[in-house]
Design a protein around this motif. Structure first.
Motif, PDB file in Angstrom:
ATOM      1  N   GLU A  86       0.827  -1.209   0.000  1.00 42.44           N
ATOM      2  CA  GLU A  86       0.000   0.000   0.000  1.00 42.44           C
ATOM      3  C   GLU A  86       0.862   1.260   0.000  1.00 42.44           C
ATOM      4  O   GLU A  86       0.569   2.230  -0.701  1.00 42.44           O
ATOM      5  CB  GLU A  86      -0.937  -0.008   1.211  1.00 42.44           C
ATOM      6  CG  GLU A  86      -2.037  -1.056   1.099  1.00 42.44           C
ATOM      7  CD  GLU A  86      -2.799  -1.268   2.399  1.00 42.44           C
ATOM      8  OE1 GLU A  86      -2.531  -0.530   3.373  1.00 42.44           O
ATOM      9  OE2 GLU A  86      -3.649  -2.168   2.440  1.00 42.44           O
ATOM     10  N   GLU A 141       4.068   5.932  -5.326  1.00 42.43           N
ATOM     11  CA  GLU A 141       3.958   6.030  -6.780  1.00 42.43           C
ATOM     12  C   GLU A 141       3.046   7.195  -7.169  1.00 42.43           C
ATOM     13  O   GLU A 141       3.371   7.985  -8.071  1.00 42.43           O
ATOM     14  CB  GLU A 141       3.407   4.723  -7.353  1.00 42.43           C
ATOM     15  CG  GLU A 141       3.263   4.728  -8.877  1.00 42.43           C
ATOM     16  CD  GLU A 141       2.673   3.419  -9.390  1.00 42.43           C
ATOM     17  OE1 GLU A 141       3.412   2.673 -10.054  1.00 42.43           O
ATOM     18  OE2 GLU A 141       1.485   3.149  -9.112  1.00 42.43           O
ATOM     19  N   ALA A 142       1.916   7.317  -6.491  1.00 45.42           N
ATOM     20  CA  ALA A 142       0.976   8.412  -6.786  1.00 45.42           C
ATOM     21  C   ALA A 142       1.612   9.764  -6.480  1.00 45.42           C
ATOM     22  O   ALA A 142       1.423  10.733  -7.230  1.00 45.42           O
ATOM     23  CB  ALA A 142      -0.307   8.236  -5.980  1.00 45.42           C
ATOM     24  N   LEU A 202      -5.756   6.532  -1.778  1.00 44.44           N
ATOM     25  CA  LEU A 202      -4.958   5.400  -1.300  1.00 44.44           C
ATOM     26  C   LEU A 202      -4.599   5.552   0.173  1.00 44.44           C
ATOM     27  O   LEU A 202      -4.665   4.586   0.944  1.00 44.44           O
ATOM     28  CB  LEU A 202      -3.678   5.282  -2.133  1.00 44.44           C
ATOM     29  CG  LEU A 202      -3.845   4.773  -3.567  1.00 44.44           C
ATOM     30  CD1 LEU A 202      -2.554   4.975  -4.350  1.00 44.44           C
ATOM     31  CD2 LEU A 202      -4.254   3.298  -3.583  1.00 44.44           C
ATOM     32  N   GLU A 230       2.191   2.008  -3.456  1.00 41.96           N
ATOM     33  CA  GLU A 230       1.202   2.661  -4.316  1.00 41.96           C
ATOM     34  C   GLU A 230       1.066   4.146  -3.988  1.00 41.96           C
ATOM     35  O   GLU A 230       0.955   4.988  -4.893  1.00 41.96           O
ATOM     36  CB  GLU A 230      -0.152   1.973  -4.171  1.00 41.96           C
ATOM     37  CG  GLU A 230      -0.231   0.593  -4.781  1.00 41.96           C
ATOM     38  CD  GLU A 230      -1.643   0.050  -4.742  1.00 41.96           C
ATOM     39  OE1 GLU A 230      -2.182  -0.226  -5.826  1.00 41.96           O
ATOM     40  OE2 GLU A 230      -2.218  -0.081  -3.651  1.00 41.96           O
ATOM     41  N   ARG A 252      -5.393  10.419  -6.415  1.00 41.51           N
ATOM     42  CA  ARG A 252      -5.086   9.004  -6.159  1.00 41.51           C
ATOM     43  C   ARG A 252      -4.348   8.847  -4.833  1.00 41.51           C
ATOM     44  O   ARG A 252      -4.646   7.932  -4.050  1.00 41.51           O
ATOM     45  CB  ARG A 252      -4.253   8.430  -7.304  1.00 41.51           C
ATOM     46  CG  ARG A 252      -3.909   6.947  -7.130  1.00 41.51           C
ATOM     47  CD  ARG A 252      -3.383   6.345  -8.421  1.00 41.51           C
ATOM     48  NE  ARG A 252      -2.985   4.953  -8.200  1.00 41.51           N
ATOM     49  CZ  ARG A 252      -1.731   4.523  -8.181  1.00 41.51           C
ATOM     50  NH1 ARG A 252      -0.722   5.374  -8.379  1.00 41.51           N
ATOM     51  NH2 ARG A 252      -1.456   3.256  -7.989  1.00 41.51           N
TER      52      ARG A 252
END
Length: 202
Positions: free
Chosen positions: A161, A167-168, A180, A164, A176
């Motif tokens: 998690e 990454e966003a 998340l 992610e 995003r």
């Protein structure tokens, strides 16, 4: 005194008498009084009918803390996506790498690595108010010493998690990152409530 509250030596609801504490720690009442004032600000002690006591624990308090924390963590992640620098991304990658290298058998190390990564996200938001508020909320949670990361499978799930979210942030996708982070912290709340219920049942 803070350490003894966090590790449970001073149990929830325990009376905190200045003169007794002064004798316990080998000091005068003045620094004890100042320590109690600061611990009250941090949410670790509270006023009772007679003096102060270690703050009690409750599922209602968990819900209150996480209601605020979910919103703030999501806002911090969105802010990081909007305002992060290249150096912030380096810090996030380093913190995430440290999480991956942390053994799932060491609860204290997991909690520390997780905190470091969240603090890197807060820092990347470049919003001092959010950092201050989240730091204060984390102080409240220190009275619930068992980490949610020890739940079966949660450590690997949290690492994924976080990847992610990072990454966003790297892609400057604020919406995003917000979603998340909100989902990530909502899972943490549900696990925290489950741990509390299991502890009170035993």
């Amino acid at each position: 005194m803070r350490a003894e509250i966090v590790d449970g030596t001073l149990t929830p609801g325990a009376s905190l008498v200045e003169i007794t504490l002064a004798e316990r720690y080998g000091t005068s009442r003045t620094p004890v009084r100042e320590a109690l004032r600061r611990l009250q600000q941090d949410g670790l002690v509270e006023r009772a009918d007679r003096g102060m006591r270690v703050r009690t624990r409750s599922p209602e308090e968990i819900l209150e803390i996480y209601e605020a924390r979910i919103a703030l963590e999501a806002t911090a992640a969105a802010g990081a996506a909007q305002r992060r620098s290249d150096f912030d991304l380096v810090r996030l990658a380093r913190a995430h790498k440290a999480m991956i290298a942390t053994p799932a058998s060491d609860a204290a190390a997991m909690a520390e690595a997780n905190r470091a990564l969240h603090e890197a996200i807060w820092s990347a938001s470049h919003n001092g108010t959010i950092v201050d508020l989240l730091t204060r909320l984390n102080n409240h949670l220190t009275r619930y010493p068992q980490t949610t990361l020890s739940a079966p499978g949660r450590w690997d799930e949290a690492i994924a998690e976080h990847a992610e979210i990072i990454e966003a942030i790297g892609e400057r996708d604020a919406d995003r990152a917000y979603g998340l982070a909100r989902e990530h912290m909502t899972k943490a709340r549900e696990l925290r409530l489950r741990i509390y219920a299991d502890d009170t049942d035993t």
